[in-house]
Each structure stands twice: as C-alpha cells, then as structure tokens.
Write a protein that holds these residues in place. Structure first.
Motif, short mmCIF file in Angstrom:
data_model
loop_
_atom_site.label_atom_id
_atom_site.label_comp_id
_atom_site.label_asym_id
_atom_site.label_seq_id
_atom_site.Cartn_x
_atom_site.Cartn_y
_atom_site.Cartn_z
N GLU A 26 0.36 14.40 3.81
CA GLU A 26 -0.13 13.01 3.64
C GLU A 26 -0.17 12.48 2.70
O GLU A 26 0.43 11.43 2.77
CB GLU A 26 -1.61 13.31 4.87
CG GLU A 26 -1.95 11.88 5.54
CD GLU A 26 -3.19 11.94 6.13
OE1 GLU A 26 -4.13 12.20 5.67
OE2 GLU A 26 -3.23 11.82 7.16
N PHE A 27 -1.25 13.05 0.99
CA PHE A 27 -1.08 11.81 0.02
C PHE A 27 -0.04 11.45 -0.26
O PHE A 27 0.42 10.02 -0.91
CB PHE A 27 -2.13 12.58 -0.32
CG PHE A 27 -2.49 12.37 -1.89
CD1 PHE A 27 -3.02 11.12 -1.80
CD2 PHE A 27 -2.22 12.69 -2.78
CE1 PHE A 27 -3.58 10.37 -2.75
CE2 PHE A 27 -2.27 12.15 -4.07
CZ PHE A 27 -3.23 11.03 -4.71
N GLY A 30 1.31 8.99 1.88
CA GLY A 30 0.55 7.81 1.14
C GLY A 30 0.37 7.33 -0.24
O GLY A 30 1.10 5.88 -0.44
N LEU A 34 2.22 2.99 -1.47
CA LEU A 34 1.40 2.25 -2.57
C LEU A 34 2.88 1.85 -3.84
O LEU A 34 2.36 1.15 -4.37
CB LEU A 34 0.05 2.51 -3.02
CG LEU A 34 -0.80 3.22 -1.93
CD1 LEU A 34 -2.07 3.89 -2.84
CD2 LEU A 34 -1.24 1.85 -1.56
N VAL A 48 -6.19 3.88 -5.23
CA VAL A 48 -6.16 4.03 -4.32
C VAL A 48 -6.67 5.20 -3.56
O VAL A 48 -5.76 5.28 -2.53
CB VAL A 48 -5.14 6.00 -5.07
CG1 VAL A 48 -3.81 6.27 -4.40
CG2 VAL A 48 -4.28 4.58 -5.98
N GLU A 51 -8.04 2.72 -0.88
CA GLU A 51 -6.32 2.10 0.14
C GLU A 51 -6.27 3.07 1.30
O GLU A 51 -5.33 3.26 2.62
CB GLU A 51 -5.07 1.52 -0.71
CG GLU A 51 -5.66 0.54 -1.63
CD GLU A 51 -4.35 -0.39 -2.04
OE1 GLU A 51 -3.39 -0.22 -1.53
OE2 GLU A 51 -4.42 -0.43 -3.25
N LEU A 52 -5.99 3.98 0.65
CA LEU A 52 -5.14 5.37 1.74
C LEU A 52 -6.90 6.41 2.47
O LEU A 52 -6.22 6.77 3.51
CB LEU A 52 -4.34 6.21 0.42
CG LEU A 52 -3.46 5.98 -0.11
CD1 LEU A 52 -2.91 7.36 -0.79
CD2 LEU A 52 -2.42 5.17 0.66
N TYR A 53 -7.90 6.40 2.10
CA TYR A 53 -8.77 6.97 2.95
C TYR A 53 -10.32 6.08 2.82
O TYR A 53 -10.91 6.11 2.18
CB TYR A 53 -8.89 8.43 2.01
CG TYR A 53 -7.79 9.11 1.73
CD1 TYR A 53 -7.81 10.22 3.21
CD2 TYR A 53 -7.14 9.57 0.96
CE1 TYR A 53 -6.69 10.82 3.05
CE2 TYR A 53 -6.16 9.97 0.16
CZ TYR A 53 -5.88 10.38 1.82
OH TYR A 53 -4.15 11.54 1.90
N ARG A 61 -12.80 11.12 -2.05
CA ARG A 61 -11.95 10.56 -2.72
C ARG A 61 -11.67 11.54 -3.95
O ARG A 61 -10.58 11.99 -4.72
CB ARG A 61 -11.82 9.47 -2.96
CG ARG A 61 -11.73 9.43 -1.67
CD ARG A 61 -11.56 7.39 -1.29
NE ARG A 61 -12.47 6.61 -1.65
CZ ARG A 61 -13.31 5.63 -1.65
NH1 ARG A 61 -12.96 5.25 0.11
NH2 ARG A 61 -13.62 4.93 -1.70
#
Length: 95
Positions: A26-27, A30, A34, A48, A51-53, A61
């Motif tokens: 999933e990352f 993502g 970006l 990052v 934005e994603l989490y 994170r």
C-alpha cells in the motif's frame, strides 16, 4: 492532472505479493501518487507520512516508513538517492 492507475499485472506479481507485506505494498502505491512524472519523490518522512497516513501518529510514521523504504529498496521497487526516492518503472507505465 496526473492520474495513476494500478496495472492489472500488479495483482499477479508473485515477487511483490510474496516478499512484501500488505502495508508495504500500500505504501508503494502511495509513493506512485506522490512521485512526479519522472518517478522522483522528495523523501521527507514527516511530509510523506503526513500525506499518506494523516490519521497515524508521527511516531508511528517515523518508525514504520523507513523500514518500508528499506523493504522496497531491497526488492528494487524503489531506489534511494540521497534526499529523493525513485520509482524506476513509473515513467515507463505512464500515458
């Protein structure tokens, strides 16, 4: 406006699905979002990660994202280049 789509081959990539966790995959997706059109992502774990989490704690994170970067780099899904990450095949598959 950039549109990133998941190619059907993603779902049948045995290396990707047997060597990386679902969170790492999933990352990876993502990072496509970006990345610029050349596949470059400015690597700043705080930016990052936010934005994603956005609903995860900064500590979560800071702990997980560097580990996921290492896992993706070990399987040549991304390249680390100083303060940037490169998703090498992203430009090849963009229309």
């Amino acid at each position: 406006m950039r549109v990133r789509m998941i190619r059907p081959a993603y779902w049948t990539d045995a290396d990707l699905h047997t060597r990386l966790t679902a969170d790492q995959r999933e990352f990876y997706i993502g990072l496509w979002m970006l990345a610029d059109d050349g596949g470059y992502v400015s690597w700043d774990v705080e930016r990052v990660g936010a934005e994603l989490y956005p609903y995860r704690s900064p500590g979560w994170r800071r702990t997980r994202l560097p580990l996921w970067i290492d896992a993706l780099a070990n399987h040549v899904r991304i390249l680390e280049c100083g303060h940037h990450l490169i998703v090498p095949n992203l430009p090849k598959y963009q229309n």
